[in-house]
Design a protein around this motif. Structure first.
Motif, short mmCIF file in Angstrom:
data_model
loop_
_atom_site.label_atom_id
_atom_site.label_comp_id
_atom_site.label_asym_id
_atom_site.label_seq_id
_atom_site.Cartn_x
_atom_site.Cartn_y
_atom_site.Cartn_z
N ILE A 227 0.87 -1.16 -0.03
CA ILE A 227 0.15 0.05 0.02
C ILE A 227 0.81 1.43 0.18
CG2 ILE A 227 -1.68 1.45 1.34
CD1 ILE A 227 -3.06 -1.44 1.94
N LEU A 230 2.34 1.66 -3.46
CA LEU A 230 1.31 1.88 -4.51
C LEU A 230 0.99 3.39 -4.19
CD1 LEU A 230 -0.54 1.37 -6.70
CD2 LEU A 230 -2.22 0.64 -5.16
N LYS A 231 0.89 4.08 -3.24
CA LYS A 231 0.47 5.35 -2.80
C LYS A 231 1.59 6.30 -3.37
CE LYS A 231 -1.68 6.86 1.45
NZ LYS A 231 -1.66 6.27 2.97
N GLN A 240 -1.17 3.15 -12.05
CA GLN A 240 -0.84 1.41 -12.37
C GLN A 240 -0.65 1.36 -13.86
OE1 GLN A 240 -4.86 0.34 -10.92
NE2 GLN A 240 -3.92 -0.38 -8.93
N VAL A 319 -1.89 -5.40 -7.58
CA VAL A 319 -1.73 -4.31 -6.98
C VAL A 319 -1.22 -3.18 -7.83
CG1 VAL A 319 -0.66 -3.00 -4.97
CG2 VAL A 319 -1.64 -5.48 -4.42
N ASN A 323 -6.55 -4.48 -12.71
CA ASN A 323 -7.35 -5.74 -12.93
C ASN A 323 -8.17 -5.67 -14.42
OD1 ASN A 323 -8.03 -8.25 -12.16
ND2 ASN A 323 -10.04 -7.84 -12.05
#
Lengths: 382, 451
Positions: A227, A230-231, A240, A319, A323
């Motif tokens: 997390i 990704l932040k 992404q 992540v 998707n």
């Protein structure tokens, strides 16, 4: 490996050698049976998988099924009887028995005549041709069920693969996985090779501490970083994307890569490097001309590790790549298939094989370096 | 050389990754059963050309295709482009993306408990008074849908955050009418008759039920539906509500009765295809297939309205397979309780397109384009029921309307650690042979731990 077995057995009886070989063969067989089963299943069609296990793929299989007879729309009048006719057999199968009720699906032999309600009669020949007759016109509605027990010869098909690669989106996911995996393997090797050389052969203050830190990073679970990382990606505008996942995999792979390569490089003969220094070679020249070529086994063994890990990864990909259908990797596509086609084993087996094909090729192409690189990295040490 | 090949493959993959547009199934204005007037007025008041909307949700496979045709209608009306990235693993994905600051614009949440959690973390945008008023007026039993979509925000203030769209009916038993006919069985009208029929099928040498709890990491959830249905048939709706908030403890005799009532069906080797031992390991998607093989492996299968998606290809609902209402005890005077579930739409990122989409969900046409196909029920009163894709859906709609009690899936209302955790695993232990009291005590313990 072979040498050692023979050395050890030199003084003993040949029987022991045989026992070892047989035990090894039995273990190999045991370990590969599930994969073989999967491979065989991926070439069978849906009906075969439902009716019999993969080990019976080479034999004829008996199947119970039902076929619907034609409806009122198919009837023809012959004299004073109404007739519906057709065939109940799939191609190449043989009829064993048939029936008209789910309670007694094998009540009749081919050629028998079944008396039904309202004076209707049904007969099925051994060729599978059925003839349903009635003194009055058939009413509207569904065709009646004819239960058949058939014996089908063994048959294999590549249709599952064609379907998986085109219709189920695995082909697309395969390319996406390639796009992720290759840079995510190459980038960490590039960086780690430089770092490992510096940590092994260049003198600077804090070197030992740096090595200890890197070894320490090996035990940090990557889930912790998902997390926050990704932040960070979102804040610096990477979001992404492929670049984001390449960097993430690079970061997660670097500690092991540096550790493995450094341990290997430390074990290289000191004399070569010292004499190169005496001859006036710069550090970069030593690295490029001497250390890098000599370290090839270690580079290859790390490449295998990283490639397999990235190829099989689902968590990091979900992540850092998301998707969306157009960037979904193979593991993600397989999971989606499990959800939507969890019962269709032929599809799952075929997609599993598409997914393991490349890792197998990589492994067999580079495996001779794997053991060498690993042993070198771990045994010589520090 | 290989490297070059691989690299060019990678470049190819990058180059071909263009987004594809969704396909509309129904052309505006063509079929008079649809409320195309609502499409036209929505289209006239919303222009979002060039805007992008990202939606994440749990639907994959067939449902994804169906939902994308709804999205196509929205795209046609507004000019916005919608990207639906849903599929398995939604629960984990939404948490990571929301926490990391890259949420989708709209999330489709299958458990109200998860939506409440997101609201509490301050990750959701309230839908406002107007939506709340519209919901209460236009949904059947509107206030209950408002209540289910109302959660406490980060400041503890309650507001409407979720709009329910797509409802599943759970109290259904699926069967093959022709197999019933061959064996001379009648559709049971009461739970007593259902139990008698179960015993009769065994006496006739058949197996009455197909039950499968397998569902990957979610293994066990079909059993929680059974227990919830039995709760509503053994106890009052008030007891059920108390149970979902743990005011009525899991270890209460009332709950144990319901669990054991499920056990009456699932823990008897003769009642279940493959024996009681197969219940925990059979995949829920595979288990209904036993209805359609020859000879039939089982005669009945209790599962929600979505299950026809997993029937063998070509199965015609209403002919090859049909369903009846999972009946209530005649002797207990609890009316006709119905268990259901639904997916709730929440706004995780406030944009003009996301707001427009919520307005779109309030038009009849947004419901009708999915109704006309398969697996979709709606509580919206303004839709034309003639649009339903088949007679079956209409029949389900009737069950929904005739219900004396409607209750939402209890495990979805419980905290995630219980409703999507120990309740699932506890049920797997239960069918594996543990006693109901032991299992209930374990579930209760896990609930106490998070209080």
């Amino acid at each position: 490996m072979n040498d050692r077995v023979e050395d050890g057995a030199a003084g003993r009886s040949a029987a022991l050698v045989w026992a070892v070989n047989i035990a090894a063969a039995a273990l190999v067989l045991l370990w590969t049976i599930p994969t073989v089963g999967l491979l065989v299943s991926s070439f069978r069609d849906r009906d075969q998988i439902i009716t019999s296990g993969w080990w019976r793929a080479a034999f004829s299989s008996t199947a119970n099924d039902f076929v619907r007879a034609g409806t009122a729309a198919d009837q023809v009048q012959e004299g004073d009887v109404f007739v519906i006719s057709g065939n109940v057999l799939p191609s190449k199968a043989e009829l064993k028995s048939w029936g008209v009720s789910s309670k007694a699906p094998a009540a009749y032999q081919p050629g028998d005549i079944a008396e039904l309600k309202d004076g209707q009669r049904l007969t099925v020949s051994d060729k599978g041709d059925y003839r349903l007759t009635s003194p009055t016109a058939f009413p509207e509605g569904r065709g009646m069920r004819i239960f058949v027990t058939t014996v089908a010869p063994p048959r294999l098909t590549t249709g599952n693969y064609a379907r998986v690669i085109t219709a189920e989106g695995i082909g697309r996911a395969f390319l996406n996985t390639m796009t992720v995996t290759i840079p995510a393997t190459v980038i960490p090797i590039l960086i780690a090779a430089f770092a490992a050389y510096a940590l092994a052969w260049m003198r600077f203050p804090g070197r030992a501490l740096l090595v200890a830190t890197i070894v320490g990073l090996l035990v940090v679970p990557l889930q912790l970083a998902l997390i926050p990382l990704l932040k960070l990606h979102n804040q610096i505008g990477l979001n992404q994307s492929y670049l984001g996942i390449w960097l993430a995999h690079t970061g997660f792979g670097l500690p092991l890569a540096i550790y493995l390569l450094r341990n290997y490089m430390v074990g290289l003969p000191r004399e070569i490097i010292e004499s190169a220094r005496v001859d006036g070679a710069t550090e970069f020249q030593i690295f490029r001309r001497i250390v890098l070529p000599l370290s090839f086994p270690a580079l290859a063994s790390f490449a295998i590790f990283q490639f397999l890990w990235v190829w099989n990864d689902l968590l990091v990909a979900t992540v850092f790549l998301g998707n969306a259908t157009d960037t979904q990797v193979m593991t993600g596509a397989l999971r989606a298939l499990l959800g939507s086609r969890g019962g269709d084993w032929e599809i799952l087996a075929a997609s599993a094989f598409v997914s393991i094909a490349v890792p197998l090729i990589v492994f067999f192409a580079l495996q001779k370096y794997l053991v060498r690189g690993l042993l070198a990295g771990s045994v010589k040490g520090g | 050389m290989t490297k070059h090949l691989l690299l060019s493959a990678a470049v190819l993959a990058l180059a071909t990754s263009a987004a594809f547009a969704h396909q509309m199934k129904f052309v505006p204005g063509e079929d008079s059963r649809f409320h195309w007037d609502s499409f036209d007025s929505f289209k006239a008041s919303h222009a979002l050309d060039g805007q992008k909307l990202v939606i994440d949700g749990p639907w994959g496979g067939v449902d994804k295709e169906l939902f994308e045709s709804v999205l196509a209608t929205f795209e046609a009306a507004t000019g916005a482009s919608v990207e639906y990235n849903g599929g398995d693993g939604f629960e984990q994905r939404i948490m990571v993306n929301v926490e990391a600051g890259s949420p989708p614009d709209i999330a489709v949440v299958p458990q109200p408990g998860l939506a409440a959690d997101l609201a509490k973390r301050g990750k959701l945008t309230p839908l406002g008074e107007a939506t709340q008023k519209w919901l209460a007026e236009n949904y059947a039993a509107g206030q209950s849908w408002v209540d289910l979509g109302t959660y406490a925000g980060p400041d503890g203030k309650k507001a409407l955050y979720g709009l329910f769209y797509k409802v599943d009916l759970k109290s259904l038993v699926w069967y093959s009418p022709e197999n019933f006919e061959d064996a001379g069985y009648e559709v049971p009208q009461t739970m007593e008759e259902l139990k008698a029929l179960t015993e009769k099928i065994v006496a006739d040498g058949g197996t009455p039920w197909c039950i499968g709890l397998g569902s990957g990491p979610a293994t066990g959830w079909p059993a929680t539906d059974w227990v919830e249905d039995m709760m509503l048939r053994d106890n009052t709706p008030a007891d059920y509500d108390a149970w979902t908030t743990n005011a009525l403890k899991f270890t209460d005799p009332k709950v144990l009765t319901a669990i054991d009532d499920f056990g009456w069906f699932a823990k008897n080797d003769k009642f279940v295809a493959g024996g009681a031992g197969a219940v925990g390991s059979t995949d829920f998607r595979d288990s209904p297939k036993g209805l359609f093989v020859s000879p039939p492996q089982c005669y009945m299968h209790r599962q929600a309205s979505f299950i026809p998606s997993f029937f063998p290809e070509g199965t015609k609902i209403g002919e090859d397979a049909d369903f009846f209402y999972f009946p209530a005890y005649a002797g207990k005077d609890l009316g006709k309780p119905v268990l259901g579930a639904g997916t709730v739409f929440v706004m995780t990122h406030e944009t003009a397109a996301a707001k427009a989409f919520f307005e779109f969900l309030q038009t009849p046409i947004a419901h009708e384009v999915w109704m006309a196909r398969t697996g979709f029920l709606t509580p919206l009163k303004t839709v034309n029921p003639e649009v339903y894709g088949d007679a079956t859906l209409k029949k389900m709609g009737d069950i929904l309307l005739n219900a004396s009690t409607f209750r939402f899936d209890g495990s979805d209302l419980m905290p995630g650690a219980v409703g999507a955790g120990t309740f699932w695993t506890g049920m797997v232990d239960y069918v594996g042979g543990k006693e109901s009291a032991t299992v209930a005590a374990e579930i209760q313990k896990s609930w106490d731990a998070i209080k």
